[in-house]
Design a protein around this motif. Structure first.
Motif, short mmCIF file in Angstrom:
data_model
loop_
_atom_site.label_atom_id
_atom_site.label_comp_id
_atom_site.label_asym_id
_atom_site.label_seq_id
_atom_site.Cartn_x
_atom_site.Cartn_y
_atom_site.Cartn_z
N HIS A 93 0.83 -1.21 0.00
CA HIS A 93 0.00 0.00 0.00
C HIS A 93 0.86 1.26 0.00
CE1 HIS A 93 -3.31 -2.58 0.29
NE2 HIS A 93 -3.48 -2.62 1.61
N HIS A 110 -8.13 0.69 -0.79
CA HIS A 110 -8.66 -0.61 -1.18
C HIS A 110 -9.93 -0.83 -0.35
CE1 HIS A 110 -5.26 -2.14 -3.60
NE2 HIS A 110 -4.56 -1.31 -2.84
N THR A 140 -9.54 1.14 -5.40
CA THR A 140 -9.76 -0.18 -5.98
C THR A 140 -10.89 -0.84 -5.19
OG1 THR A 140 -7.45 -0.43 -6.65
CG2 THR A 140 -8.77 -2.44 -6.48
N HIS A 142 -12.94 -4.13 -4.21
CA HIS A 142 -12.81 -5.59 -4.14
C HIS A 142 -14.17 -6.15 -3.73
CE1 HIS A 142 -8.29 -5.36 -3.93
NE2 HIS A 142 -8.62 -4.15 -3.52
N LEU A 158 -7.18 -4.95 2.65
CA LEU A 158 -8.19 -3.92 2.47
C LEU A 158 -8.08 -2.85 3.55
CD1 LEU A 158 -11.30 -6.17 1.68
CD2 LEU A 158 -9.75 -5.06 0.05
#
Length: 331
Positions: A93, A110, A140, A142, A158
């Motif tokens: 990250h 995330h 992003t 998920h 995440l």
């Protein structure tokens, strides 16, 4: 009792522990073999064996046991591996954030999302993180089940999860905040919806139609099953089952015998995007509420706080009474 004082252990690990050590431990766990771990780290088997011995000395105990299944983490090993996985993901990250800042953005997030979360809601929350268009976050998304996503939240894959808060969810190391509750809506093609809208709600009759439903063993699917069971009926066997709400909408809209039950906010999106119609029936369910999950330990980054605040504000503004007003009243 541990042979080391906490302060001594911290100093020893700070002086000797390297990121490559953590990656090696994860490779041993992944492959269950020192030989295969050596192959995947471009090292020799004796070098990996010696490195593991050094690491076990650093941590003050055995990290793996040898068994018929290969190298299996010990209790200490599981603790170390969990932290190692989080630290390696944090490094990933960090690299992504550096690339994001270099491109003129603020940071990268995330975000994990379960099925049947409004795309309009997510889009609005992301857009609100930068009202003037400067220093906008990149994100992003998920997708997965709550259990899958919360595991990824724990290991730092995440940053935030938007899922369902229920007794079945493992909340260890988690904090959560309920955002809103979703009401059920029956959707159908225009012609079928017009026909159903002229008659009273009859679950026996609906059971004979073609059902397009979410994936099995999910809260949404369980809720639909509970509705039929509560009326003394066997839950319908779907002709199609999918995690994708858009696919469900497309299938229902194209089949004049097909119906589905989805949350009201999702139904409204599908009306706009796939041409389905909401059938004017009123009924209840006990679907777990939508919640925002974060890790209990550690401080949130400014980017995470910004997104969380934006999402919270939108959900407060678009509260359940407003959702009901936009929905269809019972016939």
């Amino acid at each position: 009792m541990s042979p080391f004082e906490p302060g001594d252990t911290v100093r020893r690990l700070s002086a000797r522990l390297k990121m490559r050590h953590l990656i090696l431990l994860l490779e041993i766990e992944k492959h269950g073999s020192l030989t295969r771990a050596a192959e995947h780290t471009a090292s020799s088997q004796p070098a990996v064996t010696n490195a593991l011995a050094d690491l076990e000395g650093m941590f003050g105990g055995s990290l793996f046991d040898r068994s018929a299944r290969g190298m299996v983490p010990t209790a200490l090993g599981r603790v170390v591996l969990a932290r190692a996985r989080a630290m390696v993901h944090d490094l990933d990250h960090l690299v992504r954030d550096m690339e994001t800042v270099a491109s003129g953005r603020a940071a990268h997030l995330h975000i994990g999302v379960v099925a049947f979360i409004s795309g309009q809601l997510l889009s609005a929350a992301i857009q609100r993180t930068s009202p003037d268009g400067s220093q906008r976050l990149t994100v992003t998304i998920h997708e997965g089940t709550s259990d899958q996503l919360l595991r990824q939240l724990r290991d730092h894959t995440l940053d935030i999860v938007i899922g369902r808060a229920s007794a079945a969810v493992d909340l260890e190391q988690m904090t959560f905040e309920v955002l809103y509750r979703q009401q059920p809506r029956l959707i159908a093609s225009r012609r079928l919806a017009a026909r159903l809208g002229r008659i009273r709600l009859d679950w026996h009759m609906l059971a004979d139609l073609d059902w397009v439903l979410g994936a099995p063993h999910t809260p949404m699917r369980d809720q639909v099953a509970d509705i039929f069971l509560s009326h003394g009926l066997r839950p319908p066997s779907p002709i199609v089952e999918s995690y994708s709400s858009k696919l469900i909408g497309e299938m229902v809209g194209a089949n004049e015998r097909a119906v589905s039950i989805v949350p009201a906010d999702i139904a409204e999106e599908l009306v706009r995007t796939t041409g389905v119609v909401i059938v004017p029936y009123s009924f209840d369910w006990t679907l777990p509420p939508i919640a925002m999950f974060t890790r209990a330990q550690g401080l949130q980054r400014a980017a995470e706080q910004l997104f969380a605040g934006s999402l919270r504000e939108i959900c407060l503004q678009d509260s359940e009474p407003k959702r009901k007003q936009r929905g269809v009243e019972s016939s």
